[in-house]
Design a protein around this motif. Structure first.
Motif, mmCIF file in Angstrom:
data_model
loop_
_atom_site.group_PDB
_atom_site.id
_atom_site.type_symbol
_atom_site.label_atom_id
_atom_site.label_comp_id
_atom_site.label_asym_id
_atom_site.label_seq_id
_atom_site.Cartn_x
_atom_site.Cartn_y
_atom_site.Cartn_z
ATOM 1 N N TYR A 92 0.843 -1.192 0.000
ATOM 2 C CA TYR A 92 0.000 0.000 0.000
ATOM 3 C C TYR A 92 0.878 1.241 0.000
ATOM 4 O O TYR A 92 1.912 1.282 0.669
ATOM 5 C CB TYR A 92 -0.905 -0.007 1.245
ATOM 6 C CG TYR A 92 -1.509 -1.364 1.531
ATOM 7 C CD1 TYR A 92 -2.659 -1.782 0.871
ATOM 8 C CD2 TYR A 92 -0.907 -2.247 2.444
ATOM 9 C CE1 TYR A 92 -3.208 -3.027 1.113
ATOM 10 C CE2 TYR A 92 -1.446 -3.495 2.687
ATOM 11 C CZ TYR A 92 -2.601 -3.888 2.017
ATOM 12 O OH TYR A 92 -3.131 -5.138 2.257
ATOM 13 N N GLU A 93 0.470 2.268 -0.736
ATOM 14 C CA GLU A 93 1.272 3.487 -0.794
ATOM 15 C C GLU A 93 1.592 4.036 0.601
ATOM 16 O O GLU A 93 2.756 4.370 0.876
ATOM 17 C CB GLU A 93 0.561 4.549 -1.640
ATOM 18 C CG GLU A 93 1.361 5.842 -1.773
ATOM 19 C CD GLU A 93 0.675 6.878 -2.641
ATOM 20 O OE1 GLU A 93 0.884 8.084 -2.392
ATOM 21 O OE2 GLU A 93 -0.055 6.504 -3.581
ATOM 22 N N PRO A 94 0.623 4.156 1.532
ATOM 23 C CA PRO A 94 0.964 4.658 2.862
ATOM 24 C C PRO A 94 1.960 3.767 3.593
ATOM 25 O O PRO A 94 2.882 4.253 4.263
ATOM 26 C CB PRO A 94 -0.369 4.683 3.612
ATOM 27 C CG PRO A 94 -1.426 4.372 2.635
ATOM 28 C CD PRO A 94 -0.811 3.921 1.365
ATOM 29 N N GLU A 95 1.819 2.446 3.442
ATOM 30 C CA GLU A 95 2.739 1.513 4.095
ATOM 31 C C GLU A 95 4.152 1.675 3.546
ATOM 32 O O GLU A 95 5.143 1.627 4.280
ATOM 33 C CB GLU A 95 2.239 0.081 3.886
ATOM 34 C CG GLU A 95 2.997 -0.981 4.650
ATOM 35 C CD GLU A 95 2.557 -1.139 6.087
ATOM 36 O OE1 GLU A 95 2.870 -2.186 6.675
ATOM 37 O OE2 GLU A 95 1.920 -0.223 6.638
ATOM 38 N N LEU A 96 4.250 1.883 2.242
ATOM 39 C CA LEU A 96 5.555 2.107 1.616
ATOM 40 C C LEU A 96 6.205 3.374 2.155
ATOM 41 O O LEU A 96 7.397 3.382 2.507
ATOM 42 C CB LEU A 96 5.381 2.208 0.106
ATOM 43 C CG LEU A 96 6.599 2.727 -0.668
ATOM 44 C CD1 LEU A 96 7.708 1.692 -0.686
ATOM 45 C CD2 LEU A 96 6.223 3.123 -2.091
ATOM 46 N N LEU A 97 5.443 4.465 2.223
ATOM 47 C CA LEU A 97 6.001 5.731 2.697
ATOM 48 C C LEU A 97 6.465 5.622 4.149
ATOM 49 O O LEU A 97 7.508 6.178 4.519
ATOM 50 C CB LEU A 97 4.969 6.843 2.550
ATOM 51 C CG LEU A 97 4.670 7.276 1.102
ATOM 52 C CD1 LEU A 97 3.458 8.189 1.057
ATOM 53 C CD2 LEU A 97 5.876 7.964 0.483
ATOM 54 N N ILE A 98 5.712 4.923 4.970
ATOM 55 C CA ILE A 98 6.099 4.740 6.369
ATOM 56 C C ILE A 98 7.369 3.892 6.462
ATOM 57 O O ILE A 98 8.284 4.189 7.238
ATOM 58 C CB ILE A 98 4.952 4.105 7.172
ATOM 59 C CG1 ILE A 98 3.821 5.131 7.340
ATOM 60 C CG2 ILE A 98 5.430 3.616 8.537
ATOM 61 C CD1 ILE A 98 2.548 4.559 7.933
ATOM 62 N N THR A 302 1.240 15.309 -2.751
ATOM 63 C CA THR A 302 0.156 15.814 -1.899
ATOM 64 C C THR A 302 -0.130 14.850 -0.767
ATOM 65 O O THR A 302 -0.308 15.258 0.393
ATOM 66 C CB THR A 302 -1.121 16.041 -2.735
ATOM 67 O OG1 THR A 302 -0.870 17.049 -3.715
ATOM 68 C CG2 THR A 302 -2.286 16.476 -1.857
ATOM 69 N N PHE A 303 -0.165 13.564 -1.083
ATOM 70 C CA PHE A 303 -0.456 12.570 -0.050
ATOM 71 C C PHE A 303 0.695 12.469 0.954
ATOM 72 O O PHE A 303 0.462 12.386 2.177
ATOM 73 C CB PHE A 303 -0.716 11.208 -0.694
ATOM 74 C CG PHE A 303 -1.100 10.154 0.300
ATOM 75 C CD1 PHE A 303 -2.332 10.198 0.935
ATOM 76 C CD2 PHE A 303 -0.235 9.116 0.599
ATOM 77 C CE1 PHE A 303 -2.690 9.228 1.861
ATOM 78 C CE2 PHE A 303 -0.585 8.138 1.525
ATOM 79 C CZ PHE A 303 -1.817 8.190 2.155
ATOM 80 N N ALA A 304 1.932 12.497 0.474
ATOM 81 C CA ALA A 304 3.084 12.443 1.379
ATOM 82 C C ALA A 304 3.113 13.654 2.307
ATOM 83 O O ALA A 304 3.395 13.530 3.509
ATOM 84 C CB ALA A 304 4.381 12.352 0.578
ATOM 85 N N LEU A 312 2.248 11.131 10.501
ATOM 86 C CA LEU A 312 2.387 9.733 10.119
ATOM 87 C C LEU A 312 3.799 9.459 9.606
ATOM 88 O O LEU A 312 4.214 8.307 9.502
ATOM 89 C CB LEU A 312 1.371 9.374 9.038
ATOM 90 C CG LEU A 312 -0.097 9.618 9.384
ATOM 91 C CD1 LEU A 312 -0.997 9.189 8.247
ATOM 92 C CD2 LEU A 312 -0.468 8.885 10.648
ATOM 93 N N LEU A 313 4.518 10.519 9.274
ATOM 94 C CA LEU A 313 5.913 10.427 8.852
ATOM 95 C C LEU A 313 6.747 11.359 9.722
ATOM 96 O O LEU A 313 6.300 12.458 10.058
ATOM 97 C CB LEU A 313 6.068 10.825 7.385
ATOM 98 C CG LEU A 313 5.273 10.024 6.347
ATOM 99 C CD1 LEU A 313 5.450 10.629 4.955
ATOM 100 C CD2 LEU A 313 5.689 8.560 6.352
ATOM 101 N N ALA A 314 7.953 10.938 10.045
ATOM 102 C CA ALA A 314 8.820 11.755 10.888
ATOM 103 C C ALA A 314 9.516 12.845 10.083
ATOM 104 O O ALA A 314 9.759 13.945 10.582
ATOM 105 C CB ALA A 314 9.862 10.873 11.572
ATOM 106 N N ALA A 315 9.836 12.547 8.837
ATOM 107 C CA ALA A 315 10.593 13.494 8.015
ATOM 108 C C ALA A 315 9.797 13.900 6.789
ATOM 109 O O ALA A 315 8.957 13.139 6.293
ATOM 110 C CB ALA A 315 11.916 12.855 7.581
ATOM 111 N N ALA A 316 10.073 15.108 6.301
ATOM 112 C CA ALA A 316 9.458 15.561 5.056
ATOM 113 C C ALA A 316 9.918 14.653 3.913
ATOM 114 O O ALA A 316 11.028 14.117 3.934
ATOM 115 C CB ALA A 316 9.835 17.008 4.775
ATOM 116 N N VAL A 317 9.065 14.490 2.917
ATOM 117 C CA VAL A 317 9.330 13.530 1.852
ATOM 118 C C VAL A 317 9.376 14.214 0.494
ATOM 119 O O VAL A 317 8.503 15.021 0.169
ATOM 120 C CB VAL A 317 8.217 12.450 1.828
ATOM 121 C CG1 VAL A 317 8.393 11.519 0.636
ATOM 122 C CG2 VAL A 317 8.223 11.660 3.118
#
Length: 339
Positions: A92-98, A302-304, A312-317
């Motif tokens: 999943y895109e969110p799982e990948l980003l995390i 936009t989603f990141a 949900l993320l510690a660092a900017a992406v």
């Protein structure tokens, strides 16, 4: 002399390609390569293109012996990929980003499902409106980002999130609802569980997360390790090309796609398979004039950014580092090496 002729032939072929200005995908391979692909869940309509490509010989035709692996739980695919237990994973895109936020050297190489499928869902006309979920028991797949999605949706609706009890029910979302173990779930897909519940006359109420305040994203993406991308790009390209043809074949002949899917999931009834495949096929293709598997840059960013704002993320992406369209049909040819 032979070497000089070979070089000249190569230069002539390159000049011809440049002059034509056209890209041609490599779709053949001299030998069969085993490619282990871990799915995101139990086999379902989201995977109809994969099973269609496998059954029709599309993967074999490009030299790939594809082994489709069913995970034991929804969090397993990326773990198995990173450990080397799989060559590719559907996640999943969110799982990948995390995962990348935590240092995982992986990226998405194509979109499988082009819009959010995850939904708030309930049965027997129980409330699914977030404003009415104060004090409810809500089941999830156990994925951290789904809990975060739920918190954001409830908070935006003015609900005290501490009043809600979350239960990890894994793949058993439908039974958790029908057995009244939970009041609602977040994690069931509107095109799979939602359709099956309607057919079973369970009167589901369904709210996809992008209707509840979560920005659009690619629900399912094909993921590879950075190492695989740099060393075996030709394999990825051939895989996606075969997947495209398998998915188009399932669209042109749904009965054949359903047969291939049910061979992998024999407990799936013909009625449920037909209905879920019909609901799913449109979301497996991108907008007009975009290549199969397209990942929209502005949507990813936009989603990141939304995930970062909502902690949900510690660092900017820079989302361009998290995905690539390089290996999609007709895109970015010329840099891969043949495995």
């Amino acid at each position: 002399m032979i070497r000089q002729l070979s070089i000249a032939a190569g230069l002539l072929a390159a000049a011809t390609l440049t002059a034509c200005g056209a890209k041609k995908d490599v779709v053949t391979s001299p030998s069969q390569r085993v490619v282990r692909v871990v799915l995101d869940s139990l086999p379902n309509a989201d995977h109809v293109g994969l099973y269609s490509a496998q059954a029709s010989g599309e993967f074999a035709n490009v030299g790939l012996n594809v082994k489709l692996i069913t995970p034991s739980n929804p969090s397993e695919p990326l773990k198995l990929l990173q450990s080397g237990g799989a060559d590719l994973a559907i996640s999943y895109e969110p799982e990948l980003l995390i995962a990348r936020d935590k240092g995982a050297a992986i990226l998405a190489v194509g979109a499988i499902a082009q819009r959010p499928l995850t939904s708030l869902m309930s049965v027997d006309d129980k409330a699914v409106d977030p404003r009415k979920l104060e004090g409810a028991k809500i089941g999830t797949n156990g994925l951290a980002y789904e809990d975060a999605f739920l918190d954001q949706i409830l908070s935006a609706a003015g609900v005290d999130t501490t009043s809600v009890k979350k239960l990890d029910v894994g793949f058993d979302l439908v039974r958790a609802m029908t057995s009244k173990r939970v009041d609602a779930t977040l994690g069931a897909f509107w095109n799979i569980e939602g359709v099956e519940l309607k057919l079973a006359e369970k009167r589901p109420r369904i709210m996809p997360v992008d209707r509840a305040g979560i920005p659009p994203y690619d629900e399912l993406v094909l993921v590879a390790r950075n190492e695989t991308v740099s060393r075996n790009g030709a394999m990825i390209r051939r895989f996606i090309g075969a997947l495209q043809r398998g998915t188009k074949a399932a669209k042109a002949n749904p009965a054949a796609g359903i047969k291939a899917l049910r061979a992998a999931a024999p407990k799936l009834s013909k009625r449920d398979a037909a209905a879920t495949v019909a609901a799913t096929l449109p979301i497996l293709f991108p907008a007009a004039r975009k290549p199969f598997g397209w990942q929209e840059p502005s949507q990813w960013q936009t989603f990141a950014d939304w995930m970062k704002r909502n902690e949900l993320l510690a660092a900017a992406v820079d989302s361009a580092q998290a995905y690539t369209n390089e290996f999609l049909p007709g895109e970015g040819l010329g840099s891969e090496t043949t495995p």
